[in-house]
Design an enzyme around this catalytic site. Structure first.
Site, PDB file in Angstrom:
ATOM      1  N   HIS A  15      43.363  29.726  38.032  1.00 51.15           N
ATOM      2  CA  HIS A  15      42.742  29.095  36.865  1.00 51.15           C
ATOM      3  C   HIS A  15      43.614  28.100  36.120  1.00 51.15           C
ATOM      4  O   HIS A  15      43.149  27.401  35.228  1.00 51.15           O
ATOM      5  CB  HIS A  15      42.267  30.158  35.867  1.00 51.15           C
ATOM      6  CG  HIS A  15      43.406  30.737  35.050  1.00 51.15           C
ATOM      7  ND1 HIS A  15      44.305  31.628  35.581  1.00 51.15           N
ATOM      8  CD2 HIS A  15      43.783  30.529  33.774  1.00 51.15           C
ATOM      9  CE1 HIS A  15      45.179  31.965  34.645  1.00 51.15           C
ATOM     10  NE2 HIS A  15      44.891  31.308  33.549  1.00 51.15           N
TER      11      HIS A  15
HETATM   12  N1  UDP Z   1      41.994  39.547  34.100  1.00 51.34           N
HETATM   13  C1  UDP Z   1      40.828  40.310  34.000  1.00 51.34           C
HETATM   14  N2  UDP Z   1      39.725  39.898  34.699  1.00 51.34           N
HETATM   15  C2  UDP Z   1      39.711  38.803  35.501  1.00 51.34           C
HETATM   16  C3  UDP Z   1      40.915  38.042  35.617  1.00 51.34           C
HETATM   17  C4  UDP Z   1      42.035  38.446  34.883  1.00 51.34           C
HETATM   18  O1  UDP Z   1      40.799  41.321  33.300  1.00 51.34           O
HETATM   19  O2  UDP Z   1      38.679  38.501  36.094  1.00 51.34           O
HETATM   20  C5  UDP Z   1      43.183  39.970  33.336  1.00 51.34           C
HETATM   21  C6  UDP Z   1      44.411  40.197  34.172  1.00 51.34           C
HETATM   22  O3  UDP Z   1      44.410  41.487  34.703  1.00 51.34           O
HETATM   23  C7  UDP Z   1      45.516  39.962  33.155  1.00 51.34           C
HETATM   24  C8  UDP Z   1      44.952  38.904  32.273  1.00 51.34           C
HETATM   25  O4  UDP Z   1      43.527  38.915  32.466  1.00 51.34           O
HETATM   26  O5  UDP Z   1      45.761  41.115  32.382  1.00 51.34           O
HETATM   27  C9  UDP Z   1      45.525  37.583  32.674  1.00 51.34           C
HETATM   28  O6  UDP Z   1      44.850  36.588  32.100  1.00 51.34           O
HETATM   29  P1  UDP Z   1      44.861  35.120  32.669  1.00 51.34           P
HETATM   30  O7  UDP Z   1      45.184  35.137  34.100  1.00 51.34           O
HETATM   31  O8  UDP Z   1      43.598  34.520  32.220  1.00 51.34           O
HETATM   32  O9  UDP Z   1      46.012  34.443  31.802  1.00 51.34           O
HETATM   33  P2  UDP Z   1      47.588  34.294  31.980  1.00 51.34           P
HETATM   34  O10 UDP Z   1      48.166  35.660  32.118  1.00 51.34           O
HETATM   35  O11 UDP Z   1      47.828  33.421  33.145  1.00 51.34           O
HETATM   36  O12 UDP Z   1      48.007  33.642  30.715  1.00 51.34           O
END
Ligand code: UDP
Length: 360
Positions: free
Chosen positions: A209
């Site tokens: 994403h």
């Molecule tokens: N996550 C979730 N469902 C999804 C995709 C991600 O619950 O379909 C959770 C994942 O387990 C993690 C968090 O969202 O705890 C990560 O968010 P994201 O990847 O959007 O953001 P980043 O961590 O890259 O800032």
């Protein structure tokens, strides 16, 4: 009783805040008001986390989304300022590295309200990432910086934080507590593995994403090509972020695995438990893979979580389809040694105590 305001807006912030918010409610030494900026607003990107993780309903929902970075951050700044003037908190807590993080920290700082930054000091050293800009600026104006890792601590040291008058603390990574706390609950509540028929055959869990991967068509296509090359061998399951969905549809990009809607946290924890490997550009998921003892292939050029690379728990592949497939093959033949303990212990409580001291 003293009051703190927590600024949340995006999926990873709900997950991090759930842990600290629960401790604040249990300990009853100060109260918390939650502000939701509205940055993530879909039911499966927002509401589901509040329900499952029992995060109190936000007192304010600013409903700011669907606009560019400047407009979003600017509108948030204006609206958060109004809330802070009304609520007059002793301090403001911000999480991570989104526009909501920066707007919350800046609104508070300009009003002379102390700012606590959870997940401070992380750096990718890539200023083209909007998150890198947000985190550097937020760190600089925060008063209490809670660092998840030693690397984060030394990043701040190298930037001169010893001389800025802020308090920098190694707290550990709050996502460790989040996985530990919700893992058992997810065993009871989530039926995703059975309903998708994933019980018996190993599968690869993928999420993509990041703006750098989704906005450039060539990059997105290359990553999907890598995932498709694995699909010939193992099913790849991909909960699809809304931003990626738009791009895949717009450019008719084919995916040969199983595409599903974004899932709630309980389902995510089950997918993590049952998969054999994770491929992601998410920051949070890299560590969740490690907490679940699953190797991780990072579809980015850098990671802030360098200890995962050093320990052999993850490999960086950028968007190169050949490197993606090679890394997959590597982990088919090699299992990392998960004895090394990363990211601290009792992290939520550590953070809570630091905040309490800071309020005193
Ligand atoms: N996550 C979730 N469902 C999804 C995709 C991600 O619950 O379909 C959770 C994942 O387990 C993690 C968090 O969202 O705890 C990560 O968010 P994201 O990847 O959007 O953001 P980043 O961590 O890259 O800032």
């Amino acid at each position: 009783m003293k009051k703190v305001v927590s600024i949340l807006g995006a999926r990873p912030q709900f997950i991090k805040a759930a842990v600290l918010s629960r401790i604040i409610r249990d300990q009853k030494q100060f109260t918390e008001v939650i502000v939701h900026t509205g940055q993530h607003f879909d039911k499966n990107m927002s509401d589901v986390f509040f329900q499952e993780m029992e995060i109190p309903k936000p007192k304010y929902n600013l409903n700011i989304n669907g606009v560019g970075h400047g407009a979003m951050t600017g509108r948030m700044l204006e609206e958060i300022e109004k809330v802070l003037l009304l609520e007059k908190p002793a301090l403001v807590i911000v999480y991570g590295d989104t526009n909501s993080t920066l707007a919350g920290a800046l609104a508070a700082k300009k009003l002379g309200i102390k700012v606590v930054h959870v997940e401070a000091g992380l750096r990718s050293f890539n200023m083209a990432m909007p998150e890198e800009v947000n985190r550097i600026l937020t760190d600089r104006i925060s008063d209490l910086l809670l660092c998840p890792t030693n690397t984060a601590l030394s990043n701040l040291k190298n930037e001169g934080f010893d001389h800025f008058g802020s308090k920098v603390v190694l707290s550990g990574d709050i996502m460790k507590d989040s996985v530990a706390y919700y893992s058992k609950l997810s065993d009871e509540k989530s039926g995703i593995v059975r309903s998708l028929n994933l019980e018996h055959n190993g599968f690869v869990l993928a999420t993509i994403h990041r703006q750098e991967n989704t906005e450039d068509l060539k990059t997105l296509k290359a990553i999907l090509e890598g995932l498709n090359s694995i699909s010939a061998d193992t099913l790849v399951v991909m909960p699809l972020h809304p931003r990626t969905k738009v791009m895949m549809k717009k450019f008719n990009i084919e995916f040969e695995g199983l595409l599903i809607e974004p899932v709630g946290y309980f389902d995510m924890l089950q997918l993590l438990k049952h998969c054999k490997l994770v491929i992601t550009d998410s920051g949070g998921l890299q560590k969740e893979a490690y907490f679940n003892q699953k190797p991780c292939i990072i579809a980015r050029k850098q990671t802030e979580w360098v200890e995962l690379l050093e320990g052999g728990f993850a490999l960086i592949v950028g968007s190169d389809p050949v490197k993606i497939k090679d890394a997959y093959t590597y982990y088919q033949e090699n299992t990392p040694d998960y004895k090394l303990e990363l990211y601290g212990n009792e992290v939520g409580l550590n953070m809570y105590r630091e905040i309490l001291n800071f309020l005193a």
